[in-house]
Design an enzyme around this catalytic site. Sequence first.
Site: not given
Ligand code: GAL
Length: 680
Positions: A149, A308
């Site tokens: 990110e 994710e």
């Molecule tokens: C994302 C990030 C992850 C984690 C997640 C929590 O933006 O890539 O490492 O922090 O958020 O929601």
Amino acid sequence: MRPIYAGILHGGDYNPEQWPEAVWADDMRLMKAAGCNAMTVGVFAWSRLEPAEGVYTFDWLDRIMDLLHANGLRAVLATPSAAHPPWLSRKYPEVLRTASTRIRQEHRVRVNYCLTSPVYRRACAAMAKQLALRYQNHPALMLWHVGNEYHDDCHCELCQQAFREWLQRKYNSLEKLNEAWDTAIWSHRYEDWAEVRSPQPWPAGEWSMLALGMDWRRFVTDQSVACFRNEADVIRKITPDIPLTTNMHQTTWGFMDWARFAPHVDVMCWDNYPEYHADAGDVARAIEVGFAHDFYRSAKRQPFLMMESNPGSAQGKRQKRPGIHRLQSLQAIAHGSDSVQYFQWRNCRSATEKYHGAVVNHDGRSDTRVFCEVAALGRELAALGEVRGTPVTTDIAVVYDKQVHWAAEYSTTARWDRRSYIQTAHAHYGSFWKQGLNVDVIESTADLSPYKILVAPVLYLLRPGVAESIRRFVEQGGTFITSYWSGYVDENDRAFQGGFPGPLRELLGVRSEELDCLDPEEENRIQMTPGNGLGLSGEGVVHHFSDVLHAEGAEVLATFVGQYYAGRPAITRRRVGKGTAYYVGALMDDAFLDRFYAAVLKDAGVTPFLSEPPPPGLCVRTREGQSGCFVFLLNFAPETRVLTGLAKATLVSGTAEKAAAGWSVPANGAAVLRLNMNPA
Ligand code: GAL
């Protein structure tokens, strides 16, 4: 890109470096029980991989890669560059990020690196090389994941100098920069490149020159892409056949222009964290999320990965209600994702994310609600393997352009706090969503030839060549729809002279003399012109924005009912060449937009996939499989919804039932059907 996996990816961020090895065997057992097949390792593991400069400790990662392979799991192998170790900051302070205050930050959190520092770039490239050399032939290696990110900016002197060089390449001379940025205003004329500095928020520094802000954001995006390329190029030389990506975020989040990464990654992927509240029905959220999925799919015109998502709840937030995780996951697949990945596999023990939803929570059990839902989904995704790689096809594109977004939100002239650029884009997109139509979400500069309908609401900024490409699109038979507050500024935020919508004025056959920003409690209406060519009757409701419009060759489809511009054009249409250009001169209510777009579709000869729109809240999307079309039914409404038609479809998976009236889908339910022929 060769297919990275035979089926749909299911897994997520796995941080074994945070755990004693005794836990690893348990992880493997649980991953298999959860139906996982792809785990992302190494994302933030730099200090465990290189505890001192040039000292590499890959032994633990070797064991993890071997364990994954032995257990039939594949690795999404990340470079750890998003979280560099404290020793690097201590030894080379230049790698640390400098805030817009011009104060260098201490070693902190993550993504705390300078985007320009040669030391940081060298360290990342060295790490990437070591990883690639070590695992190039490892059978678990499936996909490279560079960084994490990319976001925000660095204002150190290295970045200031790199920015000036970037500007020199873009403008060649200071004279041209002064002209492009209109520096005559408030005596901002630069006489020396050294006077050019990055923007700062009020009151500390320069915030008033929007052109500077726009170029700074372009520069920061380019620097972030360069950081990505710094590692990717090294890895690609060693493993040319292993695809490579980086995980991006919500289209609206931060100021990264994510589309700029598209040519450099093999697959687009993004991290999706919506807060669905199922028991209230969450159609608006589903539209926003669908829009973002469509953006990431359209950026490369190929399936993407959801890298994710949260299987439980974000910490301190409402738990996802039963079934919502499955609905959200199948939504991603419906829009073209080839994966459902999580952050994270196992709840970490400490720090800020220890209560963030995870597949395995602090109980470590496999009989929790979340684990059971994940495992059931894993079984379902395995059965949907054939969907992987199948395209989402459509004749319709909605424009979302980050550079337009920056400019629209920067502008202090209109009340954008009330209804932002993105909300307007969502509203227009939502009309197609409600019709059960696939839509691409594209940049304004994208190739328009695949489309019959192009919707670009609030095309406030026109990037070079965009007006010309839209004109060609219409002349060749396309249908173009735009709205109030379009065609106002060029890419440097300079207002077009000679009447809005600037270079689109002639094509649309209208001139907007004034843009009226109504007070929040004010409402206006429009009235369809009797006998109008779209065959629409009745009224529509207007909030916030309306144009005081002159028709200059366009047919008036609707006029305003109230205000000092009562009776003047509100919606117009102009036939140009083989196509049509519409102008919607007000912020219309959703009910009106739905009626309007149904008529536009008919006029454009685009037949919706379904003979009747689906009932409210039921999203219908399709992917074209080899053996037929996969039809996804996703119920975001709080009650059961019945879709009439599709009598010849068969159920592939999910909670729909074929009843006499059609396909019945319970609240929060989702189903996948297969259709071998045209819907009946
Ligand atoms: C994302 C990030 C992850 C984690 C997640 C929590 O933006 O890539 O490492 O922090 O958020 O929601």
